[in-house]
Design a protein around this motif. Sequence first.
Motif, PDB file in Angstrom:
ATOM      1  N   SER A  10      83.023  18.954  63.103  1.00  0.00           N
ATOM      2  CA  SER A  10      82.980  20.344  63.568  1.00  0.00           C
ATOM      3  C   SER A  10      83.576  20.464  64.971  1.00  0.00           C
TER       4      SER A  10
ATOM      5  N   ILE B  52      77.806  11.282  54.119  1.00  0.00           N
ATOM      6  CA  ILE B  52      78.241  11.765  55.432  1.00  0.00           C
ATOM      7  C   ILE B  52      76.997  11.954  56.286  1.00  0.00           C
TER       8      ILE B  52
ATOM      9  N   LEU C  16      75.100  16.810  52.597  1.00  0.00           N
ATOM     10  CA  LEU C  16      76.004  15.821  53.174  1.00  0.00           C
ATOM     11  C   LEU C  16      75.624  14.408  52.756  1.00  0.00           C
TER      12      LEU C  16
ATOM     13  N   PHE D 263      79.259  14.872  60.714  1.00  0.00           N
ATOM     14  CA  PHE D 263      79.518  16.286  60.456  1.00  0.00           C
ATOM     15  C   PHE D 263      79.687  17.048  61.767  1.00  0.00           C
TER      16      PHE D 263
END
Length: 110
Positions: A46, A37, A32, A42
């Motif tokens: 999610s 990111i 990531l 993340f």
Amino acid sequence: MAIVFFWFGIDKFFHPDYWINAWVPQSVSFFLDNFKIRPTDFIYMSGVFEILVATSLIANMFTMFFSFVALIFLGGIMVFHGFSEVLVRDIGLMGSFLSLIFWPRNRFRG
């Protein structure tokens, strides 16, 4: 299934540090980082995804699409976490999503 996904999705917004430390492997964090990111972002993505899956199941809209994408999501968790108690839970959820995808539908609803 909707309750499980809704619960985990909401919890990611209240306890992102837990999810990062317990569920995001270091290899995923490095991957990531290549795309700038952050692990927190993340986890939030999610959480949004899980809430969308739950909403789809509750509203009975786009069920096949979100079931298919949730299967891929759970498969990814299996790949990165290997054999554990999480695998048992995810296999049950994957079976439920497979049944939603392949269960015959009444095509002549009135």
